[in-house]
Scaffold this motif. Structure first.
Motif, PDB file in Angstrom:
ATOM      1  N   LEU A 189      74.665 -31.465 -14.894  1.00  0.00           N
ATOM      2  CA  LEU A 189      73.220 -31.224 -14.918  1.00  0.00           C
ATOM      3  C   LEU A 189      72.679 -31.004 -13.508  1.00  0.00           C
ATOM      4  O   LEU A 189      71.902 -30.076 -13.259  1.00  0.00           O
ATOM      5  CB  LEU A 189      72.516 -32.408 -15.576  1.00  0.00           C
ATOM      6  N   LEU A 190      73.117 -31.840 -12.564  1.00  0.00           N
ATOM      7  CA  LEU A 190      72.644 -31.697 -11.182  1.00  0.00           C
ATOM      8  C   LEU A 190      73.129 -30.384 -10.577  1.00  0.00           C
ATOM      9  O   LEU A 190      72.365 -29.680  -9.895  1.00  0.00           O
ATOM     10  CB  LEU A 190      73.132 -32.879 -10.350  1.00  0.00           C
ATOM     11  N   ASP A 191      74.386 -30.028 -10.840  1.00  0.00           N
ATOM     12  CA  ASP A 191      74.950 -28.808 -10.249  1.00  0.00           C
ATOM     13  C   ASP A 191      74.290 -27.550 -10.804  1.00  0.00           C
ATOM     14  O   ASP A 191      74.138 -26.553 -10.086  1.00  0.00           O
ATOM     15  CB  ASP A 191      76.461 -28.762 -10.487  1.00  0.00           C
ATOM     16  N   ILE A 192      73.922 -27.577 -12.072  1.00  0.00           N
ATOM     17  CA  ILE A 192      73.275 -26.406 -12.661  1.00  0.00           C
ATOM     18  C   ILE A 192      71.906 -26.180 -12.032  1.00  0.00           C
ATOM     19  O   ILE A 192      71.520 -25.053 -11.706  1.00  0.00           O
ATOM     20  CB  ILE A 192      73.153 -26.578 -14.189  1.00  0.00           C
ATOM     21  N   PRO A 213      68.453 -38.454 -16.626  1.00  0.00           N
ATOM     22  CA  PRO A 213      68.186 -37.008 -16.562  1.00  0.00           C
ATOM     23  C   PRO A 213      66.902 -36.673 -15.804  1.00  0.00           C
ATOM     24  O   PRO A 213      66.851 -35.681 -15.075  1.00  0.00           O
ATOM     25  CB  PRO A 213      68.078 -36.613 -18.040  1.00  0.00           C
ATOM     26  N   LEU A 214      65.874 -37.509 -15.969  1.00  0.00           N
ATOM     27  CA  LEU A 214      64.630 -37.255 -15.244  1.00  0.00           C
ATOM     28  C   LEU A 214      64.863 -37.309 -13.742  1.00  0.00           C
ATOM     29  O   LEU A 214      64.400 -36.440 -12.994  1.00  0.00           O
ATOM     30  CB  LEU A 214      63.574 -38.294 -15.652  1.00  0.00           C
ATOM     31  N   ALA A 215      65.576 -38.315 -13.283  1.00  0.00           N
ATOM     32  CA  ALA A 215      65.848 -38.442 -11.853  1.00  0.00           C
ATOM     33  C   ALA A 215      66.703 -37.296 -11.351  1.00  0.00           C
ATOM     34  O   ALA A 215      66.484 -36.777 -10.246  1.00  0.00           O
ATOM     35  CB  ALA A 215      66.525 -39.776 -11.563  1.00  0.00           C
ATOM     36  N   LEU A 216      67.694 -36.872 -12.129  1.00  0.00           N
ATOM     37  CA  LEU A 216      68.558 -35.768 -11.714  1.00  0.00           C
ATOM     38  C   LEU A 216      67.769 -34.474 -11.566  1.00  0.00           C
ATOM     39  O   LEU A 216      68.069 -33.648 -10.704  1.00  0.00           O
ATOM     40  CB  LEU A 216      69.689 -35.590 -12.732  1.00  0.00           C
ATOM     41  N   ARG A 217      66.745 -34.298 -12.394  1.00  0.00           N
ATOM     42  CA  ARG A 217      65.932 -33.078 -12.312  1.00  0.00           C
ATOM     43  C   ARG A 217      64.912 -33.152 -11.189  1.00  0.00           C
ATOM     44  O   ARG A 217      64.626 -32.155 -10.531  1.00  0.00           O
ATOM     45  CB  ARG A 217      65.203 -32.831 -13.643  1.00  0.00           C
ATOM     46  N   GLU A 218      64.341 -34.329 -10.951  1.00  0.00           N
ATOM     47  CA  GLU A 218      63.194 -34.432 -10.055  1.00  0.00           C
ATOM     48  C   GLU A 218      63.539 -34.854  -8.628  1.00  0.00           C
ATOM     49  O   GLU A 218      62.855 -34.458  -7.687  1.00  0.00           O
ATOM     50  CB  GLU A 218      62.179 -35.432 -10.641  1.00  0.00           C
ATOM     51  N   PRO A 220      65.963 -34.137  -6.334  1.00  0.00           N
ATOM     52  CA  PRO A 220      66.231 -33.148  -5.282  1.00  0.00           C
ATOM     53  C   PRO A 220      64.980 -32.425  -4.817  1.00  0.00           C
ATOM     54  O   PRO A 220      64.852 -32.075  -3.644  1.00  0.00           O
ATOM     55  CB  PRO A 220      67.224 -32.178  -5.948  1.00  0.00           C
ATOM     56  N   GLY A 221      64.041 -32.212  -5.720  1.00  0.00           N
ATOM     57  CA  GLY A 221      62.816 -31.519  -5.349  1.00  0.00           C
ATOM     58  C   GLY A 221      61.937 -32.321  -4.417  1.00  0.00           C
ATOM     59  O   GLY A 221      61.043 -31.767  -3.764  1.00  0.00           O
ATOM     60  N   LEU A 223      63.089 -33.829  -1.819  1.00  0.00           N
ATOM     61  CA  LEU A 223      63.697 -33.755  -0.492  1.00  0.00           C
ATOM     62  C   LEU A 223      63.318 -32.439   0.186  1.00  0.00           C
ATOM     63  O   LEU A 223      62.984 -31.451  -0.476  1.00  0.00           O
ATOM     64  CB  LEU A 223      65.225 -33.840  -0.607  1.00  0.00           C
ATOM     65  N   THR A 224      63.424 -32.410   1.501  1.00  0.00           N
ATOM     66  CA  THR A 224      63.207 -31.171   2.238  1.00  0.00           C
ATOM     67  C   THR A 224      64.467 -30.305   2.177  1.00  0.00           C
ATOM     68  O   THR A 224      65.553 -30.796   1.821  1.00  0.00           O
ATOM     69  CB  THR A 224      62.872 -31.458   3.710  1.00  0.00           C
ATOM     70  N   ASP A 225      64.324 -29.049   2.537  1.00  0.00           N
ATOM     71  CA  ASP A 225      65.488 -28.157   2.551  1.00  0.00           C
ATOM     72  C   ASP A 225      66.557 -28.688   3.510  1.00  0.00           C
ATOM     73  O   ASP A 225      67.752 -28.641   3.204  1.00  0.00           O
ATOM     74  CB  ASP A 225      65.073 -26.746   2.976  1.00  0.00           C
ATOM     75  N   ARG A 226      66.132 -29.187   4.660  1.00  0.00           N
ATOM     76  CA  ARG A 226      67.098 -29.700   5.642  1.00  0.00           C
ATOM     77  C   ARG A 226      67.799 -30.947   5.106  1.00  0.00           C
ATOM     78  O   ARG A 226      68.984 -31.149   5.374  1.00  0.00           O
ATOM     79  CB  ARG A 226      66.393 -29.994   6.965  1.00  0.00           C
ATOM     80  N   GLN A 227      67.087 -31.765   4.373  1.00  0.00           N
ATOM     81  CA  GLN A 227      67.726 -32.946   3.794  1.00  0.00           C
ATOM     82  C   GLN A 227      68.726 -32.552   2.719  1.00  0.00           C
ATOM     83  O   GLN A 227      69.817 -33.140   2.626  1.00  0.00           O
ATOM     84  CB  GLN A 227      66.662 -33.884   3.218  1.00  0.00           C
ATOM     85  N   ARG A 228      68.373 -31.570   1.907  1.00  0.00           N
ATOM     86  CA  ARG A 228      69.313 -31.139   0.861  1.00  0.00           C
ATOM     87  C   ARG A 228      70.584 -30.553   1.456  1.00  0.00           C
ATOM     88  O   ARG A 228      71.648 -30.619   0.850  1.00  0.00           O
ATOM     89  CB  ARG A 228      68.645 -30.129  -0.079  1.00  0.00           C
ATOM     90  N   CYS A 229      70.486 -29.966   2.643  1.00  0.00           N
ATOM     91  CA  CYS A 229      71.660 -29.399   3.324  1.00  0.00           C
ATOM     92  C   CYS A 229      72.341 -30.407   4.240  1.00  0.00           C
ATOM     93  O   CYS A 229      73.302 -30.056   4.933  1.00  0.00           O
ATOM     94  CB  CYS A 229      71.244 -28.183   4.138  1.00  0.00           C
ATOM     95  N   ALA A 230      71.822 -31.650   4.287  1.00  0.00           N
ATOM     96  CA  ALA A 230      72.363 -32.728   5.134  1.00  0.00           C
ATOM     97  C   ALA A 230      72.153 -32.464   6.617  1.00  0.00           C
ATOM     98  O   ALA A 230      72.810 -33.090   7.445  1.00  0.00           O
ATOM     99  CB  ALA A 230      73.842 -32.976   4.843  1.00  0.00           C
ATOM    100  N   LEU A 231      71.251 -31.559   6.963  1.00  0.00           N
ATOM    101  CA  LEU A 231      70.939 -31.352   8.375  1.00  0.00           C
ATOM    102  C   LEU A 231      70.057 -32.484   8.898  1.00  0.00           C
ATOM    103  O   LEU A 231      70.067 -32.790  10.092  1.00  0.00           O
ATOM    104  CB  LEU A 231      70.246 -30.005   8.577  1.00  0.00           C
TER     105      LEU A 231
END
Length: 934
Positions: A189-192, A213-218, A220-221, A223-231
């Motif tokens: 679910l997270l990868d999709i 499922p709610l947490a998996l959907r919500e 990542p949104g 977080l910032t783009d840099r956080q999602r990329c681990a920068l």
């Protein structure tokens, strides 16, 4: 996603064949997916012609009589006119929300009459969500109706939070507990939804979501783009959006102040015991004050064990997020005062409580960070050092701590983070010493960019400066020397090894044993003053149980290069597991590379391939381009050995295109080793000889690790091309260099080469000598090839009986390895002796559609779902869904295995999907086209 059993139960309920009767109550924690199941039930019911009526309990409507019944029945208001007058009047009160007394039997019979009227035409599904919040009047009527709908085609489906009671509970409907998603379903679910998350971020989100499922959907949104990329680092407590806060902070505001205080203390110190929480409360609250939180299903306590656990990890985030800054600072201060026996945790809490620069706290946090980095907490150490820099009153201290953070970040990844920290340090009013900056930059240039030449020059200058300031044996010297070892191994230049040798000479030998053994192993292991294997055994035995990764990895590199790593694999695995989550990811990748190389040597090729692919995924995600090249070499070794020549050539094209301009000598040499094996597999002995000769010229003592691997390959290629003199000269050079003294594998390779190059009157004896060497069968590929060569020689000399024995031995091993070209030769030779034999088939079929094949081919080249979608005009979610259907068809579990799986698929004759151009064709289009034609 992941709710097959629940959907089957709902289907049986809708079909009227359910084991639970005509009604069902779904119970589960907030965000677990109860509403999604109700939505699925509604869609399935509508698809089979049922009429669906829905209502949802809402807290602010709980005091409005008949509000839930109004939601549920309002779509039927036109049907109420058909009912008897007294029933119609009762229902009009519901539709108008008119005030009146509590429901009497007239209301109940009116609702039943309306449901009977509608159900007589088509089956009816009643759905009520959040039943604890429906008003009491509606609950009374629905409870009565739910217990009496069994005789009519009416199904009642409801949902409620676990632990949330209400008047409706008296109905005692059959219940189904909805638990969190299983790990695999949660990951899918997270990868999709978010296919491009950095691996560490992805794992953190999976851990924090805990199957919600709610947490998996919500999550990542938030977080910032840099956080999602681990920068950028993720915060200690992940931010919750409004939906998540509503789900995980539900009921929190109604708790007493003392309860909230205890919960905040427990949230800020996850591993705290009840005794620690009680002490930190400082008499303002006691453990008994946790009872309301237990009743609200927020926590569970174990008085016997003295521990507290939150029902869900995100409840901690909700507690912290809903508290005020002053409350959090006070809680951190209280915890710091309590944890005097744990300097590391105390420093963290003092840092969080600080409101301005404080050198005492910064120093304590720095010490905690360095301790954490030695114990598998390198990522936490980076965060701590950055915070210590923020708390530093003096610019020089701030700069120094940021440099330390940058150096550790160069091991934890991503590499962009290390460079950003280094840039921050340079901007300080008092910049750090140039030698330190040079050293960190060298690590980045080597690991990230692969520029080993520039890294060598920077490290030479840094070590010279360190020697001038008389700072020997410092942590900085060790870090710089580790970086220099990396440059030496991959650059494979005499001047780099000379620099390392001179640097080691001025240090205490006891403090740099791993690095000294690396030096001895790579420069001339056969001529070392004492056998390298003995030194390695002593060094591994001397390692402490919690040895730092930098202490273990150089030893493991040395062990692999003398074919001795199998004795220490367990130590490498332990280091990988320790560092994998929040540790030095560069060491994890190196560990996977080392284990893959050892597996390849010992004939565990499937394992070698899996380990290399795992390491390659991590290296790509974190920016360790240097290690990517070496991991691709290992994949090329396996591909070449198994006769997947096009794949091996594509991989080596990618490797050399990147490595050659950067002067990465060892990676280029190993790419040529793979090309040599691929050429031998094809029977292209001219190319095999050319490739091997570029690593070590014939007749020259092999001076590099790849050259020492290449002895038998070069000799075989020389023999097959009629260059007997060169073959024998190379055997003599290898023997003179003492290659056989390095390990039993090198002894086998050297002896096999000698047998291949010998005259007929010597060959038999030398083949027997090679095959009878101690531990010869530990090296299956080389051992089987010598059996094959001996069997060929015996058949040629008319000794067919003995030839069959050796050819059968070769076939057994080569078939197991999947070394198809050599296995086919062995089968052919055995057939020539008069024995009928059939080579094992190595194909499979998979029914991929044209679009699936196109998506799989693009994914195999390394493109992300988003990039594939852009090329094919699809959404990245559609691409992800296709891939999850493709994987089972191909018998694989990850995109890393796609390339090989596609090679073994028999295309459908009607499958004419266009094939995209691979990156390697841009560089060598002619070779790729001819290879495809062949």
């Amino acid at each position: 996603m992941g709710r097959t059993a629940e959907l089957e139960l709902i289907d049986s309920l809708l079909d009227g064949h359910g084991r639970v009767g005509p009604g069902l109550l779904l119970r589960g924690d907030p965000g677990v997916g109860k509403t999604a199941l109700l939505d699925a039930a509604a869609a399935r019911a509508a698809a089979v012609g049922m009429q669906v009526l829905r209502a949802s309990g809402v807290e602010f409507e709980a005091e409005i009589s008949f509000s839930a019944l109004h939601q549920l029945l309002y779509p039927l208001r036109e049907r109420a006119v058909r009912l008897a007058g007294h029933h119609r009047d009762a229902l009009n009160r519901v539709f108008d929300l008119a005030p009146g007394p509590s429901p009497d039997p007239l209301f109940i019979t009116a609702v039943l009459a309306l449901l009977d009227e509608v159900a007589a035409e088509r089956p009816l599904l009643l759905i009520v969500d959040d039943v604890p919040w429906i008003d009491r009047a509606s609950a009374t009527v629905l409870a009565f109706a739910a217990r009496r709908v069994g005789a009519e085609p009416v199904v009642f489906l409801a949902a409620a939070r676990t632990g949330a009671g209400g008047f409706f509970d008296q109905v005692q409907l059959p219940e189904r507990e909805i638990g969190p998603l299983a790990e695999e379903s949660a990951a899918i679910l997270l990868d999709i939804r978010y296919p491009d998350l950095a691996p560490t971020v992805r794992q953190r989100l999976l851990d924090e979501a805990a199957g919600s499922p709610l947490a998996l959907r919500e999550l990542p949104g938030s977080l910032t783009d840099r956080q999602r990329c681990a920068l950028d680092s993720l915060p200690a407590f992940l931010p919750l959006n409004r939906r998540l806060e509503a789900a995980f902070a539900a009921g929190m505001h109604a708790l007493p102040a003392a309860t909230r205080q205890l919960l905040l203390l427990a949230a800020l110190e996850a591993d705290a015991s009840l005794a620690t929480i009680r002490t930190a409360a400082q008499g303002r609250a006691d453990i008994d004050d946790l009872a309301p939180a237990q009743r609200a299903n927020l926590i569970r306590t174990d008085a016997h064990e003295g521990h507290l656990a939150f029902r869900h990890p995100l409840i901690r985030s909700a507690i912290v997020q809903t508290s005020s800054a002053s409350e959090r600072r006070a809680a951190h201060q209280a915890l710091a005062a309590t944890l005097v026996g744990d300097p590391g945790r105390r420093a963290w809490h003092l840092a969080e409580a600080a409101v301005g620069p404080d050198e005492t706290v910064a120093r304590a946090l720095e010490e905690a960070a360095l301790s954490a980095s030695r114990c598998g907490g390198a990522s936490a150490a980076v965060t701590a050092l950055v915070r210590a820099g923020e708390l530093s009153p003096q610019p020089a201290d701030r700069s120094r701590r940021l440099v330390e953070a940058a150096f550790i970040a160069s091991r934890t990844g991503p590499m962009d983070r290390a460079t950003r920290l280094l840039a921050d340090a340079r901007q300080a009013q008092v910049a750090p010493a140039g030698s330190i900056i040079d050293g960190i930059t060298a690590v980045y240039l080597a690991h990230g960019e692969g520029d080993v030449d520039a890294a060598h020059h920077l490290l030479a200058r840094a070590l010279d400066d360190s020697a001038d300031t008389d700072q020997t044996n410092s942590d900085w010297d060790t870090d710089a020397l580790y970086a220099l070892v990396l440059v030496c191994i991959y650059g494979d230049r005499p001047e780099s090894w000379e620099l390392l040798g001179s640097a080691l000479a001025r240090l205490d030998p006891e403090g740099v044993t791993p690095l000294r053994l690396c030096y001895d192993t790579f420069t001339d292991p056969a001529r070392a003053s004492s056998p390298v294997e003995e030194g390695l055994a002593r060094a591994f035995d001397a390692l402490p149980a919690d040895a730092a990764a930098w202490q273990l990895v150089p030893l493991a590199y040395a062990a692999l290069w003398v074919d001795a790593l199998s004795d220490y694999r367990h130590l490498v695995r332990r280091m990988i597991e320790r560092e994998r989550d929040g540790g030095a990811i560069a060491m994890v990748i190196s560990g996977l590379l080392l284990l893959s190389g050892d597996s390849y040597q010992h004939g565990q090729w499937d394992e070698a391939e899996n380990l290399a692919r795992e390491g390659l995924d991590l290296a790509a995600a974190h920016g360790y381009h240097l290690l990517q090249g070496q991991l691709r070499c290992l994949l090329a070794f396996v591909a070449a050995g198994r006769g997947k020549v096009d794949l091996a050539l594509t991989l080596t094209d990618e490797i050399t295109t990147w490595a050659a301009p950067r002067g990465i000598g060892v990676t280029q040499a190993f790419a040529r080793y793979a090309r040599t094996i691929a050429a031998l597999a094809q029977g292209d002995y001219e190319d095999a000889y050319a490739q091997a000769s570029r690593v070590t010229p014939p007749g020259t003592p092999p001076s590099s690790a790849p050259g020492r691997w290449m002895v038998m390959n070069l000799v075989e290629a020389a023999i097959r091309t009629g260059q007997i003199v060169q073959a024998r000269a190379h055997v003599a050079a290898a023997q003179q260099a003492g290659i056989a003294r390095i390990s039993s594998r090198r002894a086998l390779i050297t002896a096999g080469a000698a047998a291949l190059a010998a005259d007929d009157h010597e060959a038999g004896r030398l083949f027997e000598t090679a095959l009878s060497l101690p531990e010869a069968d530990r090296w299956p590929f080389e051992h089987a090839r010598i059996h094959l060569a001996y069997g060929q020689w015996l058949r040629r000399t008319r000794d067919t009986t003995r030839a069959r024995l050796h050819l059968r031995a070769a076939i057994d091993t080569l078939d197991r390895l999947g070394a198809r070209p050599w296995a086919v030769r062995a089968h052919n030779e055995l057939r020539a002796t008069g024995i009928a034999t059939t080579a094992r088939p190595d194909t499979r079929t998979a029914a991929l559609t044209a679009q699936e094949r196109q998506i799989a081919t693009l994914a195999a080249t390394g493109l992300t779902n988003k990039q594939i979608g852009q090329q094919l005009f699809l959404s990245h979610r559609t691409v992800g869904a296709h891939l999850h259907r493709i994987f089972p068809k191909l018998g694989i579990t990850s995109r890393a295995a796609l390339r090989d799986a596609l090679e073994t698929v028999t295309p459908d004759e009607n499958d004419q999907a266009p094939q995209p151009t691979s990156p390697s064709e841009d560089q060598d289009g002619q070779r790729s086209r001819s290879a495809t034609h062949r």
